[in-house]
Design a protein around this motif. Sequence first.
Motif, PDB file in Angstrom:
ATOM      1  N   UNK A  38       0.826  -1.205   0.000  1.00  0.00           N
ATOM      2  CA  UNK A  38       0.000   0.000   0.000  1.00  0.00           C
ATOM      3  C   UNK A  38       0.863   1.259   0.000  1.00  0.00           C
ATOM      4  N   UNK A  39       0.783   2.090  -1.051  1.00  0.00           N
ATOM      5  CA  UNK A  39       1.512   3.370  -1.041  1.00  0.00           C
ATOM      6  C   UNK A  39       1.045   4.284   0.090  1.00  0.00           C
ATOM      7  N   UNK A  40      -0.248   4.239   0.394  1.00  0.00           N
ATOM      8  CA  UNK A  40      -0.790   5.095   1.453  1.00  0.00           C
ATOM      9  C   UNK A  40      -0.173   4.755   2.801  1.00  0.00           C
ATOM     10  N   UNK A  41      -0.050   3.459   3.095  1.00  0.00           N
ATOM     11  CA  UNK A  41       0.553   3.041   4.361  1.00  0.00           C
ATOM     12  C   UNK A  41       1.996   3.513   4.446  1.00  0.00           C
ATOM     13  N   UNK A  42       2.733   3.371   3.347  1.00  0.00           N
ATOM     14  CA  UNK A  42       4.138   3.781   3.339  1.00  0.00           C
ATOM     15  C   UNK A  42       4.269   5.278   3.608  1.00  0.00           C
ATOM     16  N   UNK A  43       3.386   6.059   3.006  1.00  0.00           N
ATOM     17  CA  UNK A  43       3.488   7.519   3.129  1.00  0.00           C
ATOM     18  C   UNK A  43       2.970   8.043   4.461  1.00  0.00           C
ATOM     19  N   UNK A  44       2.074   7.300   5.099  1.00  0.00           N
ATOM     20  CA  UNK A  44       1.439   7.803   6.320  1.00  0.00           C
ATOM     21  C   UNK A  44       2.082   7.307   7.606  1.00  0.00           C
ATOM     22  N   UNK A  45       2.835   6.204   7.541  1.00  0.00           N
ATOM     23  CA  UNK A  45       3.455   5.645   8.742  1.00  0.00           C
ATOM     24  C   UNK A  45       4.889   6.134   8.901  1.00  0.00           C
ATOM     25  N   UNK A  46       5.375   6.284  10.140  1.00  0.00           N
ATOM     26  CA  UNK A  46       6.812   6.462  10.348  1.00  0.00           C
ATOM     27  C   UNK A  46       7.555   5.244   9.812  1.00  0.00           C
ATOM     28  N   UNK A  47       8.796   5.430   9.390  1.00  0.00           N
ATOM     29  CA  UNK A  47       9.546   4.353   8.742  1.00  0.00           C
ATOM     30  C   UNK A  47       9.603   3.088   9.591  1.00  0.00           C
ATOM     31  N   UNK A  48       9.905   3.227  10.876  1.00  0.00           N
ATOM     32  CA  UNK A  48      10.051   2.047  11.711  1.00  0.00           C
ATOM     33  C   UNK A  48       8.731   1.295  11.854  1.00  0.00           C
ATOM     34  N   UNK A  49       7.627   2.040  11.928  1.00  0.00           N
ATOM     35  CA  UNK A  49       6.322   1.392  12.036  1.00  0.00           C
ATOM     36  C   UNK A  49       5.987   0.654  10.747  1.00  0.00           C
ATOM     37  N   UNK A  50       6.262   1.272   9.601  1.00  0.00           N
ATOM     38  CA  UNK A  50       5.985   0.635   8.319  1.00  0.00           C
ATOM     39  C   UNK A  50       6.803  -0.644   8.152  1.00  0.00           C
ATOM     40  N   UNK A  51       8.050  -0.624   8.611  1.00  0.00           N
ATOM     41  CA  UNK A  51       8.922  -1.789   8.471  1.00  0.00           C
ATOM     42  C   UNK A  51       8.445  -2.961   9.321  1.00  0.00           C
ATOM     43  N   UNK A  52       7.640  -2.681  10.352  1.00  0.00           N
ATOM     44  CA  UNK A  52       7.174  -3.751  11.225  1.00  0.00           C
ATOM     45  C   UNK A  52       5.694  -4.096  11.016  1.00  0.00           C
ATOM     46  N   UNK A  53       4.956  -3.269  10.264  1.00  0.00           N
ATOM     47  CA  UNK A  53       3.525  -3.502  10.075  1.00  0.00           C
ATOM     48  C   UNK A  53       3.187  -3.417   8.583  1.00  0.00           C
ATOM     49  N   UNK A  54       3.570  -4.416   7.811  1.00  0.00           N
ATOM     50  CA  UNK A  54       3.349  -4.367   6.363  1.00  0.00           C
ATOM     51  C   UNK A  54       1.864  -4.386   6.004  1.00  0.00           C
ATOM     52  N   UNK A  55       1.538  -3.712   4.906  1.00  0.00           N
ATOM     53  CA  UNK A  55       0.149  -3.633   4.447  1.00  0.00           C
ATOM     54  C   UNK A  55       0.098  -4.052   2.980  1.00  0.00           C
ATOM     55  N   UNK A  56      -0.470  -5.233   2.735  1.00  0.00           N
ATOM     56  CA  UNK A  56      -0.584  -5.731   1.373  1.00  0.00           C
ATOM     57  C   UNK A  56      -2.036  -6.006   1.017  1.00  0.00           C
ATOM     58  N   UNK A  57      -2.232  -6.917   0.058  1.00  0.00           N
ATOM     59  CA  UNK A  57      -3.573  -7.332  -0.356  1.00  0.00           C
ATOM     60  C   UNK A  57      -3.811  -8.809  -0.061  1.00  0.00           C
ATOM     61  N   UNK A  58      -2.857  -9.460   0.586  1.00  0.00           N
ATOM     62  CA  UNK A  58      -2.818 -10.914   0.691  1.00  0.00           C
ATOM     63  C   UNK A  58      -3.919 -11.537   1.521  1.00  0.00           C
ATOM     64  N   UNK A  59      -3.915 -12.869   1.614  1.00  0.00           N
ATOM     65  CA  UNK A  59      -4.960 -13.600   2.324  1.00  0.00           C
ATOM     66  C   UNK A  59      -4.965 -13.370   3.828  1.00  0.00           C
TER      67      UNK A  59
END
Length: 249
Positions: free
Chosen positions: A175-196
């Motif tokens: 998710x581009x939105x997640x990448x842009x809205x989260x602090x880097x460390x949070x994004x690296x630990x809480x990935x946001x995809x489309x998966x099952x």
Amino acid sequence: MKGRHYMALWLFIVVGLCLWSAESALGATPKRGGTLTVVQGVDISHLDVQSAPGYESVWINMNIHNSLLNLDKDLNIVPDLAKQWEASPDGLTYTFSLHEGVKFHDGTDMDAEAVKWNFEHLLNPKTRAATRVFYTDVTQVEVIDRHTLRVILKEPNYMFPLIVAGYRFGFPVSSPTAFKSMPEQEYRMKPVGTGPFKFVEHIPNDRLVLERNEHYFKPGLPYLDKVVFKVLTDPMTQVSSLRAGEVDM
């Protein structure tokens, strides 16, 4: 030394029985629900889908993300987020048609703009993407419409669909939105995809938990409610936990 040989034999037998059980289960009718607990010998350092080290992170991310294309059990290229694709006669241009109505776990749309952003993010040297070397022929990514994009290469490459489908787990889309809205460390630990499965929590050196994506775009999937990756660093503890039914595989 004799004790070590006995232990190695014992582990071999346990693994063999697990594989036999798994093979026997393949013919059974899938049952919905439940939790699968999987042992991992080491904990993950982070889950940035482009740069996280180790196959432990790949196995987790494969459940959180989809690729643009994928490989089936016979290593044939098959659709994933892209429902179809075609190459120009000169091998310089690839056009991907995306599934419609697919959502990231944060509720935002997975569309051509999102996939274009993922290409640009992967190619950015600052991302330190492990697979960037395979995509250096990409010169431009064009959005044709909301669910169609075109990838233009420097030179013909008829292996490009295999690259998009293959190494590690293909071309994972985040998710581009997640990448842009989260602090880097949070994004690296809480990935946001489309998966099952969706990320729930990570307790360092203990466990990482994923839960079923109720809005997954592939009908009827996934069957499980939850997947738990349990960190057990000692092989003997792994075997005893398997025998006790505390872990599944």
